[in-house]
Design a protein around this motif. Structure first.
Motif, PDB file in Angstrom:
ATOM      1  N   ILE A   3       0.853  -1.193   0.000  1.00 35.85           N
ATOM      2  CA  ILE A   3       0.000   0.000   0.000  1.00 35.85           C
ATOM      3  C   ILE A   3       0.887   1.241   0.000  1.00 35.85           C
ATOM      4  N   LEU A   4       0.645   2.127  -0.968  1.00 40.21           N
ATOM      5  CA  LEU A   4       1.328   3.420  -0.976  1.00 40.21           C
ATOM      6  C   LEU A   4       0.362   4.456  -0.426  1.00 40.21           C
ATOM      7  N   LEU A   5       0.823   5.203   0.557  1.00 37.29           N
ATOM      8  CA  LEU A   5      -0.022   6.183   1.232  1.00 37.29           C
ATOM      9  C   LEU A   5       0.566   7.583   1.049  1.00 37.29           C
ATOM     10  N   SER A   6      -0.300   8.538   0.696  1.00 35.82           N
ATOM     11  CA  SER A   6       0.138   9.923   0.590  1.00 35.82           C
ATOM     12  C   SER A   6      -0.984  10.828   1.092  1.00 35.82           C
ATOM     13  N   ASN A   7      -0.785  12.126   1.001  1.00 35.73           N
ATOM     14  CA  ASN A   7      -1.836  13.074   1.387  1.00 35.73           C
ATOM     15  C   ASN A   7      -1.470  14.462   0.856  1.00 35.73           C
ATOM     16  N   ASP A   8      -2.265  15.465   1.228  1.00 32.29           N
ATOM     17  CA  ASP A   8      -1.886  16.839   0.862  1.00 32.29           C
ATOM     18  C   ASP A   8      -1.729  17.733   2.080  1.00 32.29           C
ATOM     19  N   ASP A   9      -1.939  17.181   3.264  1.00 32.02           N
ATOM     20  CA  ASP A   9      -1.815  17.988   4.489  1.00 32.02           C
ATOM     21  C   ASP A   9      -0.403  17.950   5.070  1.00 32.02           C
ATOM     22  N   GLY A  10       0.457  17.112   4.512  1.00 32.18           N
ATOM     23  CA  GLY A  10       1.825  17.022   4.999  1.00 32.18           C
ATOM     24  C   GLY A  10       2.061  15.737   5.787  1.00 32.18           C
ATOM     25  N   TYR A  11       3.336  15.333   5.844  1.00 32.75           N
ATOM     26  CA  TYR A  11       3.686  14.024   6.431  1.00 32.75           C
ATOM     27  C   TYR A  11       3.464  13.969   7.935  1.00 32.75           C
ATOM     28  N   PHE A  12       3.257  15.136   8.549  1.00 27.48           N
ATOM     29  CA  PHE A  12       3.091  15.236  10.010  1.00 27.48           C
ATOM     30  C   PHE A  12       1.614  15.231  10.409  1.00 27.48           C
ATOM     31  N   SER A  13       0.699  15.078   9.452  1.00 24.05           N
ATOM     32  CA  SER A  13      -0.718  15.290   9.779  1.00 24.05           C
ATOM     33  C   SER A  13      -1.316  14.087  10.511  1.00 24.05           C
ATOM     34  N   GLN A  14      -2.288  14.391  11.343  1.00 21.80           N
ATOM     35  CA  GLN A  14      -2.933  13.367  12.169  1.00 21.80           C
ATOM     36  C   GLN A  14      -3.670  12.343  11.310  1.00 21.80           C
ATOM     37  N   GLY A  15      -4.384  12.848  10.302  1.00 20.21           N
ATOM     38  CA  GLY A  15      -5.166  11.949   9.452  1.00 20.21           C
ATOM     39  C   GLY A  15      -4.299  10.898   8.775  1.00 20.21           C
ATOM     40  N   LEU A  16      -3.116  11.302   8.351  1.00 21.27           N
ATOM     41  CA  LEU A  16      -2.176  10.384   7.694  1.00 21.27           C
ATOM     42  C   LEU A  16      -1.692   9.318   8.672  1.00 21.27           C
ATOM     43  N   ALA A  17      -1.344   9.745   9.878  1.00 20.74           N
ATOM     44  CA  ALA A  17      -0.819   8.814  10.882  1.00 20.74           C
ATOM     45  C   ALA A  17      -1.860   7.767  11.261  1.00 20.74           C
ATOM     46  N   VAL A  18      -3.085   8.213  11.459  1.00 21.34           N
ATOM     47  CA  VAL A  18      -4.164   7.299  11.856  1.00 21.34           C
ATOM     48  C   VAL A  18      -4.424   6.276  10.743  1.00 21.34           C
ATOM     49  N   ASN A  91      -7.816  13.294   4.527  1.00 14.08           N
ATOM     50  CA  ASN A  91      -7.777  14.751   4.472  1.00 14.08           C
ATOM     51  C   ASN A  91      -8.541  15.367   5.637  1.00 14.08           C
ATOM     52  N   HIS A  92      -7.990  16.464   6.139  1.00 12.20           N
ATOM     53  CA  HIS A  92      -8.662  17.245   7.182  1.00 12.20           C
ATOM     54  C   HIS A  92      -9.663  18.167   6.498  1.00 12.20           C
ATOM     55  N   GLY A  93     -10.871  17.676   6.270  1.00 14.54           N
ATOM     56  CA  GLY A  93     -11.903  18.454   5.595  1.00 14.54           C
ATOM     57  C   GLY A  93     -12.442  17.733   4.373  1.00 14.54           C
ATOM     58  N   ALA A  94     -13.667  18.094   3.981  1.00  9.15           N
ATOM     59  CA  ALA A  94     -14.370  17.428   2.882  1.00  9.15           C
ATOM     60  C   ALA A  94     -13.689  17.665   1.540  1.00  9.15           C
ATOM     61  N   ASN A  95     -13.847  16.720   0.638  1.00  8.36           N
ATOM     62  CA  ASN A  95     -13.523  16.910  -0.772  1.00  8.36           C
ATOM     63  C   ASN A  95     -14.718  16.414  -1.582  1.00  8.36           C
ATOM     64  N   VAL A 122      -9.448   9.739   0.493  1.00  9.50           N
ATOM     65  CA  VAL A 122     -10.387   9.720   1.616  1.00  9.50           C
ATOM     66  C   VAL A 122     -10.272  11.014   2.421  1.00  9.50           C
ATOM     67  N   SER A 123     -11.442  11.561   2.734  1.00 13.13           N
ATOM     68  CA  SER A 123     -11.514  12.840   3.441  1.00 13.13           C
ATOM     69  C   SER A 123     -12.517  12.745   4.583  1.00 13.13           C
ATOM     70  N   LEU A 124     -12.175  13.409   5.689  1.00 14.34           N
ATOM     71  CA  LEU A 124     -13.093  13.481   6.827  1.00 14.34           C
ATOM     72  C   LEU A 124     -13.851  14.803   6.722  1.00 14.34           C
ATOM     73  N   VAL A 125     -15.175  14.706   6.713  1.00 13.75           N
ATOM     74  CA  VAL A 125     -16.007  15.890   6.480  1.00 13.75           C
ATOM     75  C   VAL A 125     -16.186  16.651   7.795  1.00 13.75           C
ATOM     76  N   THR A 126     -15.409  17.710   7.955  1.00 12.06           N
ATOM     77  CA  THR A 126     -15.468  18.514   9.174  1.00 12.06           C
ATOM     78  C   THR A 126     -15.837  19.932   8.789  1.00 12.06           C
ATOM     79  N   LEU A 127     -16.465  20.636   9.692  1.00 11.09           N
ATOM     80  CA  LEU A 127     -16.824  22.024   9.415  1.00 11.09           C
ATOM     81  C   LEU A 127     -15.647  22.943   9.708  1.00 11.09           C
ATOM     82  N   SER A 128     -14.989  22.726  10.789  1.00  4.55           N
ATOM     83  CA  SER A 128     -13.959  23.654  11.247  1.00  4.55           C
ATOM     84  C   SER A 128     -12.571  23.273  10.769  1.00  4.55           C
TER      85      SER A 128
END
Ligand code: MN
Length: 249
Positions: A3-18, A91-95, A122-128
């Motif tokens: 599995i190759l995992l990436s994101n756009d919030d950066g390698y330090f982001s919580q969503g990526l780690a989880v 992702n931290h926020g909806a897409n 995959v994105s987590l739909v958050t308001l804030s």
């Protein structure tokens, strides 16, 4: 499973780690992610300077580039074997809807898809932007990838997944959706920097305009995980004939 995992919030982001931790149940997870936040990077490639890969103490690789750079570089050079699947997020926020055009999260998955690998954004739909239930999204992706492993997808696929920010027990299930539409974005915000110079901030995305039945917006609002199959061909097929007549008329 590789599995190759990436994101756009950066390698330090919580969503990526989880997500990395959850997917380790299924095989070898390699993380290659941007060294800084790149939300809104879309499908950009870095062509004006060299890219470098470094490794964090937790094993995550980080790159001075975009989400697309990360997946492109991983698949075409860094990894010894092509991954079985590319996952981008959480992702931290909806897409949803038009977000997919700008999203670096979707772009990282798109790059995997263009390179012939089944890919999921995959994105987590958050308001804030301060999401709480990344664990919910991670479990949902785990379920999807398990299903793909057991029963390969019928087509080379690019799936855009949006997960409501609520406990897993409160998720009603998965729904196949189409993209909704947003109203046009809020205007840019004009302000001054400490030197008194005028600067602008890009404003927020607009609210949902088409959030009707069958859309990603509607599924998430009703407590379902939205799964939208995406394609890359932007051709407007319905207009080919009428535009052809207009050109000749
Ligand atoms: Mn982001």
């Amino acid at each position: 499973m590789r599995i190759l995992l990436s994101n756009d919030d950066g390698y330090f982001s919580q969503g990526l780690a989880v997500l990395a931790q959850a997917l380790e149940e299924l095989g070898t997870v390699t993380v290659v992610a941007p060294d800084a936040e790149k939300s809104g990077a879309s499908n950009s490639l870095t062509l004006d300077r060299p890219l470098m890969v470094r490794q964090a103490p937790n094993g995550f690789h980080y790159v001075n580039g975009t989400p697309t750079d990360c997946v492109h570089m991983a698949v075409t050079g860094l990894l010894e074997q092509a991954p079985d699947i590319v996952v981008s997020g959480i992702n931290h926020g909806a897409n949803m809807g038009d977000d997919t055009i700008y999203s670096g999260t979707v772009a990282a998955a798109t790059e995997g898809y263009l390179l012939g690998i089944p890919s999921i954004a995959v994105s987590l739909v958050t308001l804030s932007g301060a999401g709480r239930h990344f664990d919910t999204a991670a479990r949902c992706v785990l379920e999807l990838v398990q299903r793909i492993r057991a029963r390969p997808l019928p087509h080379a696929s690019l799936l855009n997944v949006n997960v409501p920010d609520r406990p897993k027990a409160d998720i009603k299930g998965f729904r196949i959706t189409r993209l909704g539409r947003r109203h046009k974005a809020e205007p840019v915000i004009k302000t001054a920097n400490p030197r008194g110079e005028t600067v602008y901030w890009v404003g927020a995305a607009g609210p949902a305009a088409d959030a009707g039945e069958g859309t990603d917006f509607d599924a998430v609002a009703q407590g379902y995980v939205s799964v939208t199959p995406l394609q890359v061909d932007l051709t407007h097929y319905q207009q080919i004939s009428t535009l052809g007549q207009w050109l000749e008329g």
